[in-house]
Scaffold this motif. Structure first.
Motif, mmCIF file in Angstrom:
data_model
loop_
_atom_site.group_PDB
_atom_site.id
_atom_site.type_symbol
_atom_site.label_atom_id
_atom_site.label_comp_id
_atom_site.label_asym_id
_atom_site.label_seq_id
_atom_site.Cartn_x
_atom_site.Cartn_y
_atom_site.Cartn_z
ATOM 1 N N ILE A 67 0.117 41.152 -10.373
ATOM 2 C CA ILE A 67 -0.115 40.007 -11.237
ATOM 3 C C ILE A 67 0.996 38.980 -11.082
ATOM 4 C CG2 ILE A 67 -0.340 39.291 -13.657
ATOM 5 C CD1 ILE A 67 -1.420 42.198 -14.162
ATOM 6 N N MET A 68 0.597 37.721 -11.030
ATOM 7 C CA MET A 68 1.520 36.601 -10.899
ATOM 8 C C MET A 68 1.787 35.988 -12.263
ATOM 9 S SD MET A 68 3.178 34.393 -8.928
ATOM 10 C CE MET A 68 3.860 32.738 -9.087
ATOM 11 N N GLY A 69 3.057 35.796 -12.602
ATOM 12 C CA GLY A 69 3.426 35.041 -13.787
ATOM 13 C C GLY A 69 3.895 33.665 -13.365
ATOM 14 N N LEU A 70 3.276 32.617 -13.898
ATOM 15 C CA LEU A 70 3.604 31.252 -13.496
ATOM 16 C C LEU A 70 4.288 30.513 -14.627
ATOM 17 C CD1 LEU A 70 3.375 28.878 -11.457
ATOM 18 C CD2 LEU A 70 1.247 28.266 -12.638
ATOM 19 N N SER A 71 5.460 29.966 -14.361
ATOM 20 C CA SER A 71 6.217 29.223 -15.361
ATOM 21 C C SER A 71 5.604 27.845 -15.592
ATOM 22 C CB SER A 71 7.672 29.062 -14.917
ATOM 23 O OG SER A 71 8.381 28.213 -15.796
ATOM 24 N N SER A 72 5.641 27.388 -16.843
ATOM 25 C CA SER A 72 5.240 26.009 -17.118
ATOM 26 C C SER A 72 6.244 25.033 -16.513
ATOM 27 C CB SER A 72 5.111 25.781 -18.622
ATOM 28 O OG SER A 72 6.299 26.124 -19.299
ATOM 29 N N PHE A 73 7.444 25.529 -16.155
ATOM 30 C CA PHE A 73 8.453 24.717 -15.481
ATOM 31 C C PHE A 73 8.361 24.844 -13.953
ATOM 32 C CE2 PHE A 73 12.050 23.660 -18.650
ATOM 33 C CZ PHE A 73 11.140 23.468 -19.679
ATOM 34 N N ALA A 74 7.265 25.363 -13.462
ATOM 35 C CA ALA A 74 7.098 25.573 -12.026
ATOM 36 C C ALA A 74 7.006 24.245 -11.283
ATOM 37 C CB ALA A 74 5.842 26.400 -11.758
ATOM 38 N N SER A 75 7.292 24.299 -9.981
ATOM 39 C CA SER A 75 7.189 23.110 -9.141
ATOM 40 C C SER A 75 5.805 22.957 -8.532
ATOM 41 C CB SER A 75 8.240 23.170 -8.028
ATOM 42 O OG SER A 75 8.066 24.329 -7.235
#
Length: 393
Positions: A105-113
């Motif tokens: 599972i991938m966790g994606l930050s709301s601060f991601a680029s």
């Protein structure tokens, strides 16, 4: 190009990342508040735990799979959301692809680029991470964007960051990367031509914007612009967390719990999972290692919600130790970022393979057929190892 791009330990991935990355980038990956006591304890505490192996009755095949946040995963290791991955031009998309190839599972930050839509396209098993930033209307809009993109689970991060100073000095991170910034940072960047060449080959400069933090009608904020929004937002109450969980209506992981009373309040607020976390040592320094706090929290609420752990995972054996002390799964951060820096998507896959191999070896050596069978009897836990914060178990 490295003669042998494959590496056999996370420590080697870190060494390669340090050689490849400019200090401003590598230093940001190492970041820990104040003197880094919690960062160090997160890692060292795992070394205090011993295994209690069995010598007869080993199983020829082991099942490492499980489900977390309603999603199947090939092993109990999740990608923890981390922001602005300037270690590689493909950033979160490369990480998502690697996770997909290894079935995790991938966790994606709301601060991601990288935008959530591109990451979900690379790995449909993506959980979107959100901070309590902006007003409720803004938070709902960001959640709905993630839902529309295909995310089925939400990660709410609350353990970052009340302490900003670092005794060893913070790396210089610019507001944005333009030609003037590149010239100013040239003495740090030029000794690392491999990192620079990757971005040149991709035809772009490192991106320090946060497309998932866009507000309707507004532009894409820089990392520091998004950070300022978070700083200026009124911190949430438990009623706010309950509201957020209702608004999402699906699996919600609350990341940042270190106290038993907070864990119980999280259950009351309606979350479906929590992570015992100190944000990788980026919260209040001298907070105990998460593995020390895990047993009391798992005992208190583990029969009501999924309990995860992040902080200090460097080996598959560390994963096994966390599972034995009550975690359903773990999240990794620095380990996969070092892999990304070392060799892009293949480097992240490499790190996941290392962790899977170490976890499988531990399950085999402890005489089990699956990770579900791991328990406290599989460990030698020294007296005084655990900590209980915020009430009794």
């Amino acid at each position: 190009m490295l003669r042998n791009p494959w590496f056999e330990t996370v420590a080697e991935a870190q060494r390669r990342a340090r050689r490849r990355l400019p200090y401003a980038v590598y230093g940001a990956l190492l970041a820990g508040s104040e003197r880094g006591s919690t960062v160090a304890d997160n890692v060292a505490a795992f070394g205090e735990l011993g295994f209690a192996p069995r010598v007869v009755g080993h199983h020829p095949k082991r099942d490492l799979s499980t489900t977390v946040l309603g999603m199947p995963t090939a092993m109990p290791v999740l990608i923890s959301p981390t922001g602005v991955q300037a270690a590689h031009p493909d950033g979160e998309v490369a990480v998502a692809r690697a996770a997909a190839t290894r079935g995790v599972i991938m966790g994606l930050s709301s601060f991601a680029s990288q935008p959530v839509e591109a990451v979900v396209a690379a790995n449909p098993a993506t959980a979107f991470q959100i901070y309590w930033s902006g007003g409720r209307d803004t938070i709902v809009q960001r959640m709905e964007r993630a839902r529309s993109a295909g995310c089925t689970a939400l990660i709410v991060t609350l353990d970052w960051s009340f302490s900003h100073g670092r005794d060893w000095g913070s790396p210089t991170i610019p507001e944005r990367v333009d030609l003037r910034t590149m010239l100013r940072m040239a003495p740090d960047v030029l000794p690392h031509p491999g990192w620079l060449w990757r971005f040149a080959r991709a035809g772009r400069l490192p991106d320090l914007t946060t497309p998932n933090m866009r507000q309707p009608g507004g532009g894409v904020p820089t990392f520091f612009g998004a950070y300022r929004e978070w700083q200026e937002s009124t911190p949430p109450t438990w009623a706010d967390i309950a509201w957020l969980a209702r608004q999402w209506g699906g699996p919600v992981l609350l990341k940042g719990v270190s106290r038993v009373d907070d864990a119980r309040r999280a259950v009351d607020a309606g979350v479906t999972a929590l992570s015992v976390s100190n944000h990788g040592g980026n919260n209040l320094d001298t907070t105990p290692a998460t593995i020390r706090l895990l047993p009391s929290i798992a005992e208190a609420v583990g029969d009501q919600v999924e309990v995860l752990l992040d902080g200090g995972i460097r080996r598959g054996g560390d994963v096994a130790k966390a599972l034995a002390l009550g975690a359903r799964a773990v999240l990794i951060g620095r380990a996969y970022l070092w892999g990304l820096a070392a060799n892009g998507q293949a480097g992240v896959e490499n790190v996941l393979d290392i962790l899977r191999g170490g976890l499988d070896s531990a399950v085999l050596g402890l005489g089990h057929a699956s990770t579900d069978e791991l328990g406290p009897d599989d460990l030698a836990v020294p007296d005084g190892f655990t900590r209980t914060l915020g009430g009794t178990r």
